[in-house]
Scaffold this active site. Structure first.
Site, PDB file in Angstrom:
ATOM      1  N   SER A   1       0.773  -1.320  -0.083  1.00  0.00           N
ATOM      2  CA  SER A   1       0.020   0.094  -0.097  1.00  0.00           C
ATOM      3  C   SER A   1       0.782   1.239  -0.114  1.00  0.00           C
ATOM      4  O   SER A   1       1.964   1.181  -0.034  1.00  0.00           O
ATOM      5  CB  SER A   1      -0.868   0.097   1.113  1.00  0.00           C
ATOM      6  OG  SER A   1      -0.191   0.235   2.272  1.00  0.00           O
ATOM      7  N   TYR A   2       0.299   2.315  -0.018  1.00  0.00           N
ATOM      8  CA  TYR A   2       0.980   3.688   0.025  1.00  0.00           C
ATOM      9  C   TYR A   2       2.115   3.829   1.047  1.00  0.00           C
ATOM     10  O   TYR A   2       1.594   3.899   2.288  1.00  0.00           O
ATOM     11  CB  TYR A   2      -0.252   4.682  -0.056  1.00  0.00           C
ATOM     12  CG  TYR A   2       0.585   5.989  -0.318  1.00  0.00           C
ATOM     13  CD1 TYR A   2       1.045   6.474  -1.611  1.00  0.00           C
ATOM     14  CD2 TYR A   2       0.820   7.052   0.589  1.00  0.00           C
ATOM     15  CE1 TYR A   2       1.632   7.528  -2.236  1.00  0.00           C
ATOM     16  CE2 TYR A   2       1.385   8.439   0.143  1.00  0.00           C
ATOM     17  CZ  TYR A   2       1.730   8.548  -1.166  1.00  0.00           C
ATOM     18  OH  TYR A   2       2.381   9.723  -1.286  1.00  0.00           O
ATOM     19  N   PRO A   3       3.343   4.080   0.664  1.00  0.00           N
ATOM     20  CA  PRO A   3       4.548   3.997   1.426  1.00  0.00           C
ATOM     21  C   PRO A   3       4.604   5.139   2.330  1.00  0.00           C
ATOM     22  O   PRO A   3       5.464   5.132   3.248  1.00  0.00           O
ATOM     23  CB  PRO A   3       5.499   3.452   0.804  1.00  0.00           C
ATOM     24  CG  PRO A   3       5.349   4.213  -0.580  1.00  0.00           C
ATOM     25  CD  PRO A   3       3.791   4.289  -0.717  1.00  0.00           C
ATOM     26  N   ARG A   4       3.811   6.371   2.077  1.00  0.00           N
ATOM     27  CA  ARG A   4       4.192   7.480   3.161  1.00  0.00           C
ATOM     28  C   ARG A   4       2.935   7.848   3.999  1.00  0.00           C
ATOM     29  O   ARG A   4       1.998   8.500   3.337  1.00  0.00           O
ATOM     30  CB  ARG A   4       4.541   8.488   2.113  1.00  0.00           C
ATOM     31  CG  ARG A   4       5.933   8.640   1.562  1.00  0.00           C
ATOM     32  CD  ARG A   4       6.234   9.878   0.820  1.00  0.00           C
ATOM     33  NE  ARG A   4       5.641  10.154  -0.344  1.00  0.00           N
ATOM     34  CZ  ARG A   4       6.051   9.510  -1.531  1.00  0.00           C
ATOM     35  NH1 ARG A   4       7.202   9.308  -1.712  1.00  0.00           N
ATOM     36  NH2 ARG A   4       5.586   9.918  -2.509  1.00  0.00           N
TER      37      ARG A   4
END
Length: 852
Positions: free
Chosen positions: A329-332
């Site tokens: 999933s989105y890493p930030r």
DNA sequence: GCAAGGTC
């Protein structure tokens, strides 16, 4: 039917929000910039049926920069950067974001902004409004533009946000404008000043840029602070009594250690006399090692660095790659709690057939534990795997990052590690000693996060209350306290997070900066050891103005900016005040730079002491020093002047020739055996003498009317490869090598091997090129008629053809000009020929220009 | 050739 344009901060979010809001009915198409997509469906907006278009930006649309000459290091004084005009520029020109948004906004009636719910997001809201203002009427009106406020990417939250639309907050946006302006002015002013100052004085600085920034400098400060602690550390001796009982077992002394030898001796002598230790009590308790919280960016970076030995910058590059390929999933994100409706079992199920995690996934599925509750920062869900992968799908490091993310995910759903701790308390002549054994009860999450496995699984304590245990040996042991170690990258990330330096997205950038600039080096175990340059910089700031390097500097600034965000202070007033403070700090820094310089002096060698004597200065006639270390420079210690040189390659003395303008000795620069080369005057290179000559130009760009090395006298024709350049005769390696080199691009044409002399004539060929005369030694002449000297056009004269190095572009050119032979003098002005080179600039016109 | 902040 009305049309509603909706905009998210990034393409991935536009897709998932559109999917939620359209109940999966949206159709998608790629936007014309190739990066953003548009998702469309029909639904209801304000009680009427409406067409929805959901697209996104890619972060900021624009960034702040200086105007015109203030971007040049040579055309303005750094102090001017505190007051000079600034302008907004496209952040990523190739994305054509304003045009893309405007094209999608055409025909839209409403704008709904779904930017991230933080100050940067609020700022991007206004960037979006600006971009579409010519396409959506009254875009600033509260009946046209709305702001969706959401705190999690879940159906409930998103639909609720849609039902309770608000308005963009201009104050928050303005606080970001202020931050951008301050960072730009402060960072660039200090960076330019100190770079130029120290480069003009030292020859062996190991960085070509001595940067300063409100985030990177305090980051460096942390590393140097630890270095100072290590340097200042004074080891202290201490003593402790070590008792070994039978069967072999060392006991721990409750006093741990004592710093006075005499006192320790007293205890030692007491205990030494005893034959037995009496077990006073035996107590047990269950202990736990907690399963991890759901994974966020900072924790991923810390673990990658400390556990995998992968730096945060690279770790994030890998994570982004895994994300764009759909593996995670989105890493930030800052969030460490899963959304309430998150399908944890669904993700777990992905791994039931995995060779790597199959068993663990099945076990956890059967013994499912609710994850620990972390913090929801309202940005993105925690980092989780999205797709099963095999070891062979990735390269080594990518696999290791992916593997960590999967194991961490399974770990969050596993039981805590549980162990039993049993402590026996011994009395020896009134002194207390203990022995503790730890016995594993349940490995829990460490079955999958194996690197945290319980290391000290011991046998249970054999002691019972009242036991008398034989003392085998008593020793007084002397030891010393040790210094702390250099900060690990992981420690540094924690410190930055704690002090609010950078964000989850920018922390790796700052760390990368201070390593790239050679302020710190990454040592074994990813510990950060400051270099001499890093240490000297920080100590220098501390001598002049410690605030410049304090971690509180950023937070103090943020406090000011928050006044703008909360609407309690005026944007202009706060900004003006903050700029003025830093302008004064800058001035103070400049006037006191000698305090920092005295530290540099000790660690680096001055330009006068570095480099070799090279060529003569035109002002004092003394030899200047050539400093070859990057950035290459010439330094005249008599005049205390530094002249920068072309990047890379070498600059050798050019036959002791001199520039007619300033008397400096000419140099011949060459980038290598078959690379570009040209003569240049070091003074003109830094201070172009003519208005049409740009800085960093060689003689092949100089329009001096009579100098024998100038473009005016050696230019042959316009370049055959680029639009703006001129092919100039390059004599710097003659008579071994004669060539034409473009004064703008990399085009090189070798000509007339073994010739004695080559000169450029006044006359032109009808193709527009200057004629060239070549002379050979009689015995070496290549011409059939035995002549040792001929004049003609490089491109058109048939007898020259075999003497010009075969070159694709030259070949093309010959096809256009089958005629050969001598000058077409007297045939009137050359007709403009399509496909043929333009002549070099008219010499007489140039002459005239100088004498006006 | 500069900053820091978004993101691709």
């Amino acid at each position: 039917m009305k049309t509603v344009l909706m905009v998210a901060e990034k393409p991935s979010l536009a897709a998932s929000l559109a999917n939620i809001l359209s109940n999966g009915k949206a159709t998608s198409r790629k936007g014309f910039n190739g990066a953003c997509s548009v998702h469309e469906w029909v639904g209801t907006f304000r009680d009427s049926s409406a067409k929805f278009k959901f697209t996104s930006v890619c972060g900021h649309i624009s960034g702040l920069d200086f105007v015109g000459k203030f971007n040049s290091w040579d055309k303005c004084d750094p102090i001017d950067l505190f007051s000079c005009p600034t302008e907004k520029k496209d952040a990523t020109p190739k994305l054509k974001m304003p045009q893309f948004l405007a094209s999608e906004a055409k025909g839209c009636d409403y704008l709904v902004l779904w930017l991230d719910c933080d100050k940067e997001g609020e700022n991007i809201c206004f960037e979006v409004m600006d971009a579409v203002s010519s396409c959506i009427r009254n875009v600033r009106s509260t009946s046209v533009t709305f702001r969706a406020k959401f705190s999690a990417i879940t159906e409930k939250d998103i639909k609720n946000a849609m039902a309770t639309l608000q308005f963009p907050n201009e104050n928050e946006s303005r606080s970001v404008d202020a931050r951008q302006e301050l960072d730009l002015r402060i960072g660039c002013a200090f960076t330019r000043f100190q770079t130029k100052f120290f480069q003009g004085r030292y020859g062996d600085l190991d960085s070509s840029l001595i940067s300063f920034g409100p985030c990177q400098t305090p980051t460096l400060g942390f590393c140097v602070q630890r270095h100072d602690e290590i340097q200042q550390f004074k080891p202290e001796s201490f003593w402790y009594v070590q008792v070994t009982v039978d069967p072999e077992q060392k006991l721990e002394w409750q006093r741990v250690r004592i710093f006075e030898k005499e006192v320790a001796m007293i205890f030692y002598n007491m205990v030494k006399e005893q034959k037995e230790a009496i077990v006073e009590s035996v107590t047990s308790k269950d202990n736990f090692k907690s399963r991890p919280l759901a994974l966020n960016t900072v924790e991923l970076m810390r673990s990658a660095s400390s556990g995998l030995g992968i730096g945060p910058h690279v770790a994030m590059q890998i994570a982004e790659k895994l994300y764009t390929q759909g593996y995670i999933s989105y890493p930030r994100t800052e969030t460490t709690t899963y959304p309430t409706n998150f399908d944890l079992r669904g993700v777990l199920k992905l791994f039931e057939r995995s060779n790597e995690y199959g068993d663990e996934a099945k076990n956890v599925m059967n013994d499912f534990v609710q994850p620990k509750k972390g913090t929801d920062c309202g940005d993105h869900p925690p980092i989780t795997p999205m797709k099963m992968a095999n070891r062979s799908d990735f390269d080594g490091d990518t696999w290791r990052v992916y593997d960590y993310i999967v194991r961490h995910f399974i770990g969050t759903l596993s039981r805590d590690l549980k162990y039993k701790s049993t402590t026996a308390k011994f009395i020896i002549d009134g002194e207390i000693f203990t022995s503790t054994s730890n016995v594993l009860i349940d490995a829990g999450y460490t079955k999958v996060m194996t690197w945290q496995a319980f290391g000290k699984n011991e046998l249970s304590n054999p002691y019972n209350k009242g036991d008398r245990v034989l003392i085998k040996d008593v020793k007084l042991i002397e030891s010393q306290t040790g210094p702390p170690s250099y900060l690990t990258e992981s420690d540094l990330i924690s410190l930055m997070e704690k002090h609010g330096i950078g964000t989850d997205a920018s922390i790796p950038v700052h760390i990368n900066n201070i390593t790239q600039r050679n302020y710190v080096s990454v040592e074994a175990g990813r510990r950060l050891k400051p270099t001499t340059l890093g240490i000297v910089l920080v100590h220098g700031y501390q001598k002049i103005d410690p605030e410049l390097v304090l971690p509180t500097m950023r937070s103090a600034l943020e406090k000011q900016l928050n006044l703008i965000a909360h609407g309690t202070a005026d944007f202009r007033a706060v900004l003006k005040h903050a700029i003025e403070i830093f302008r004064l700090k800058f001035q103070y820094f400049v006037t006191n730079i000698t305090n920092m310089d005295s530290l540099f002096e000790v660690s680096f060698s001055s330009l006068a002491d570095s480099g070799k004597s090279h060529s003569r200065c035109g002002k004092c006639r003394r030899y200047m020093k050539y400093i070859q270390q990057k950035p290459a420079r010439l330094h005249c210690s008599h005049c205390d002047e530094t002249y920068s040189l072309p990047v890379g390659g070498i600059a050798r003395v050019y036959r002791e020739l001199k520039c007619p303008l300033d008397d400096f000795e000419l140099l011949a620069w060459s980038s290598g055996n078959k690379g570009r080369s040209f003569p240049f005057c070091p003074y003109c290179y830094n201070n172009p003498p003519f208005p049409d000559m740009t800085r960093a130009s060689g003689c092949n760009n100089c329009t001096h009317p009579t100098c024998q090395h100038s473009l005016t006298n050696l230019g042959v024709s316009s370049c055959i490869e680029c639009d703006k350049g001129v092919l100039v005769l390059d004599c710097t390696s003659s008579p071994k090598n004669w060539k034409l080199g473009c004064n703008s691009c990399d085009c090189i044409i070798n000509i007339f091997d073994d010739a004695l002399k080559v000169t450029v004539d006044e006359d032109t060929c009808e193709c527009g090129s200057q004629l060239v005369t070549v002379a050979y030694k009689q015995e070496k002449t290549p011409f059939a008629d035995g002549d040792d000297k001929k004049t003609g056009c490089i491109f058109c004269f048939n007898e020259f053809m075999p003497l010009i190095e075969k070159h694709k572009a030259v070949e093309n050119r010959r096809l256009n000009s089958s005629r050969g032979g001598r000058s077409s003098r007297g045939r009137g002005k050359g007709r403009p020929n399509r496909g043929r080179p333009k002549p070099p600039k008219d010499k007489m016109a140039q002459l005239a220009a100088y004498f006006v």
